[in-house]
Design a protein around this motif. Structure first.
Motif, PDB file in Angstrom:
ATOM      1  N   THR A  24       0.856  -1.180   0.000  1.00  0.00           N
ATOM      2  CA  THR A  24       0.000   0.000   0.000  1.00  0.00           C
ATOM      3  C   THR A  24       0.893   1.231   0.000  1.00  0.00           C
ATOM      4  O   THR A  24       1.947   1.244   0.643  1.00  0.00           O
ATOM      5  CB  THR A  24      -0.938   0.030   1.220  1.00  0.00           C
ATOM      6  OG1 THR A  24      -1.699   1.241   1.204  1.00  0.00           O
ATOM      7  CG2 THR A  24      -0.166  -0.068   2.527  1.00  0.00           C
ATOM      8  N   LEU A  25       0.491   2.248  -0.737  1.00  0.00           N
ATOM      9  CA  LEU A  25       1.304   3.449  -0.860  1.00  0.00           C
ATOM     10  C   LEU A  25       1.264   4.303   0.403  1.00  0.00           C
ATOM     11  O   LEU A  25       2.169   5.099   0.656  1.00  0.00           O
ATOM     12  CB  LEU A  25       0.833   4.281  -2.057  1.00  0.00           C
ATOM     13  CG  LEU A  25       0.907   3.590  -3.428  1.00  0.00           C
ATOM     14  CD1 LEU A  25       0.329   4.505  -4.505  1.00  0.00           C
ATOM     15  CD2 LEU A  25       2.331   3.190  -3.765  1.00  0.00           C
ATOM     16  N   LEU A  54      -4.999   9.859  -1.084  1.00  0.00           N
ATOM     17  CA  LEU A  54      -5.493   8.938  -2.109  1.00  0.00           C
ATOM     18  C   LEU A  54      -6.572   8.038  -1.506  1.00  0.00           C
ATOM     19  O   LEU A  54      -6.307   7.294  -0.558  1.00  0.00           O
ATOM     20  CB  LEU A  54      -4.339   8.087  -2.644  1.00  0.00           C
ATOM     21  CG  LEU A  54      -4.668   7.088  -3.757  1.00  0.00           C
ATOM     22  CD1 LEU A  54      -5.110   7.836  -5.015  1.00  0.00           C
ATOM     23  CD2 LEU A  54      -3.441   6.225  -4.073  1.00  0.00           C
ATOM     24  N   ASN A  62      -8.841   5.046  -0.455  1.00  0.00           N
ATOM     25  CA  ASN A  62      -8.473   3.632  -0.363  1.00  0.00           C
ATOM     26  C   ASN A  62      -9.016   2.825  -1.529  1.00  0.00           C
ATOM     27  O   ASN A  62      -8.318   1.979  -2.091  1.00  0.00           O
ATOM     28  CB  ASN A  62      -8.983   3.035   0.950  1.00  0.00           C
ATOM     29  CG  ASN A  62      -8.283   3.610   2.164  1.00  0.00           C
ATOM     30  OD1 ASN A  62      -7.210   4.194   2.050  1.00  0.00           O
ATOM     31  ND2 ASN A  62      -8.888   3.460   3.321  1.00  0.00           N
ATOM     32  N   GLU A  91      -6.822   3.410  -4.687  1.00  0.00           N
ATOM     33  CA  GLU A  91      -5.546   2.707  -4.624  1.00  0.00           C
ATOM     34  C   GLU A  91      -5.750   1.204  -4.755  1.00  0.00           C
ATOM     35  O   GLU A  91      -5.009   0.520  -5.461  1.00  0.00           O
ATOM     36  CB  GLU A  91      -4.819   2.997  -3.315  1.00  0.00           C
ATOM     37  CG  GLU A  91      -3.466   2.271  -3.251  1.00  0.00           C
ATOM     38  CD  GLU A  91      -2.858   2.240  -1.865  1.00  0.00           C
ATOM     39  OE1 GLU A  91      -2.082   3.151  -1.559  1.00  0.00           O
ATOM     40  OE2 GLU A  91      -3.144   1.288  -1.114  1.00  0.00           O
TER      41      GLU A  91
END
Length: 483
Positions: free
Chosen positions: A214-215, A220, A222, A225
């Motif tokens: 995960t970034l 962003l 969820n 992403e």
């Protein structure tokens, strides 16, 4: 462990509704709970370290997200037993990146030992790594020397308040070291790769491992992403030019090694091109990827431990090197009991490889500390290593970094529970098993990083955070050695 005196129980847990169950568990894993709490909450819920759950990534980027999870030091090692579990295409878990990332070949890491190519390729790796030990220490010392220069220059420019980023200089050093070791001794900077080799490998690694990360970007959403990273595989074409640049330079640098391999491996089974992509995967994914996680973890834990540990390590390392006439040799490093223990303790508490997978070849009975469970033929098994290597039934204060944990007779008995290499630490990789062929090299390099640091510095301070893969470390201060 014998299961005779343990009660036989049904494996607890649930996969939930089709399609929605895997997505629910995936959101718990990445966004609601996080990795450790995801498993910890289910251990508490089921009162068991063996249970059923969906693991990342889920639909549509996996064959099957349903697994039986093993989270203790007793059950976990079944994943090393290739008579009981199949290792075909499970290196990255329940999904496998496209073979476009590896020249169109299923490289050795994805092969089961029952496949003929596995023994041929792994024997080649083991043979080369055995010979490479002769040049490993001097090559690494030279590379680390350049890393220290870069680190000190950055710290001088940015100052203690901002600090110097360790990860970038460590990654740069690691790539060039491996390029020289696995090639003809020529630095990557003397080739068409220049200074961009590790950057190209970073992108190549990320595009393969995107479904597993995960970034962590707060801005962003969820769901967005999750859709981008965890639903569909990222395309190879986006990193193709960088990979091919590294591949071509590596192929030329390792020409002598690959020519030798071609003489010993039947071209009917394995071509020189396939051998090249396999060697590059060993270098870029297994070795470089592992060092990318391991070296910052070493600095984080040793740095946080403080000056008392630093003084003890410096005293041990410098005394042994002095006894050896000022030389750093394999024999010298093997005499450094605290240094060895520190390296193993970092690998125990933050293993470079967090997961192991396998598919049951037949119905097998697996024991935890308190019960036995039957895993059916064909079921996928997932072991989360940081829980197995922090098993409170095995280790006292398992969550704490204990530098001398593996020192002395009692400490040495615990070494077999260090499991980072897809095998026990007191076992050896062979062509017939899936233990990391570079296991001994990686352990030695971890010790060498500690040795070199305390030959150069008396003490240092760091701050740490998290990255997509592993730990971020910022060096805040370096005190030059006074010995």
């Amino acid at each position: 462990m014998s299961t005779e005196n343990l009660p036989l129980k049904e494996i607890p847990g649930s996969y939930g509704l089709p399609f929605f169950g895997p997505i629910r568990d995936r959101f718990d894993f990445f966004y609601k709970q996080g990795q450790d709490e995801f498993f910890r909450a289910r251990v508490k819920k089921y009162n068991s370290t063996v249970f059923r759950v969906n693991v990342r990534p889920g639909p549509f980027n996996a064959k099957d997200s349903k697994v039986v999870v093993l989270l203790d030091a007793v059950s976990f090692p079944v994943l090393f037993d290739v008579s009981k579990v199949e290792k075909r295409d499970v290196f990255t878990g329940t999904f496998m990146p496209s073979t476009h990332f590896t020249g169109g070949y299923r490289v050795c890491s994805y092969l089961d030992p029952s496949e003929p190519k596995h023994a041929i390729l792994k024997s080649f790796f083991l043979s080369f790594l055995s010979r490479a030990h002769k040049s490993l220490i001097p090559t690494f010392r030279s590379s680390v020397g350049h890393m220290f220069v870069d680190l000190e220059e950055e710290l001088a420019v940015k100052g203690q308040a901002e600090g110097a980023g360790f990860n970038a200089v460590s990654d740069k050093m690691s790539f060039d070291f491996l390029f020289r070791l696995f090639g003809d001794g020529k630095s990557s900077y003397e080739t068409s790769v220049g200074g961009g080799g590790n950057g190209n490998l970073d992108k190549w690694l990320l595009f393969q491992l995107a479904p597993l990360v995960t970034l962590g970007l707060k801005w962003l959403p969820n769901f967005l992403e999750d859709f981008v990273l965890h639903t569909f595989p990222l395309p190879f074409w986006a990193v193709k030019s960088g990979y091919e640049k590294v591949h071509d330079a590596f192929r030329d640098a390792a020409a002598a090694l690959l020519d030798e391999a071609a003489k010993t491996m039947s071209p009917v089974i394995i071509s020189k091109d396939e051998a090249t992509h396999n060697l590059l995967f060993l270098t870029g994914f297994n070795a470089y990827g592992g060092m990318k996680v391991l070296f910052p973890a070493l600095l984080k834990y040793i740095g946080a431990a403080g000056e008392d540990l630093h003084r003890r390590l410096a005293a041990e390392i410098r005394a042994v090197v002095k006894e050896e006439g000022g030389k750093v040799t394999l024999a010298a490093v093997n005499k450094m009991s605290l240094t060895k223990s520190v390296a193993w303790e970092v690998m125990r508490i933050e293993p470079p490889v967090a997961y192991q997978f396998g598919r049951a070849k037949h119905d097998i009975t697996v024991a935890s500390h308190t019960a036995a469970f039957v895993i059916k033929r064909g079921e996928m098994i997932c072991g989360y290593q940081p829980f197995a290597t922090k098993d409170p039934e095995i280790f006292e204060s398992p969550e704490d970094f204990v530098a001398n944990r593996f020192v002395g007779e009692e400490g040495e008995k615990l070494i077999k529970y260090v499991l980072w290499s897809n095998g026990r630490e007191d076992e050896d990789p062979t062509a017939a098993n899936k233990q990391c062929p570079a296991k001994d090299m990686v352990v030695l390099l971890a010790r060498m990083m500690v040795v070199e640091f305390f030959l150069k510095y008396d003490t240092f301070t760091v701050e740490s955070g998290t990255l997509l893969l592993g730990t971020s470390v910022t060096v805040k201060s370096l005190t030059n050695a006074t010995w």
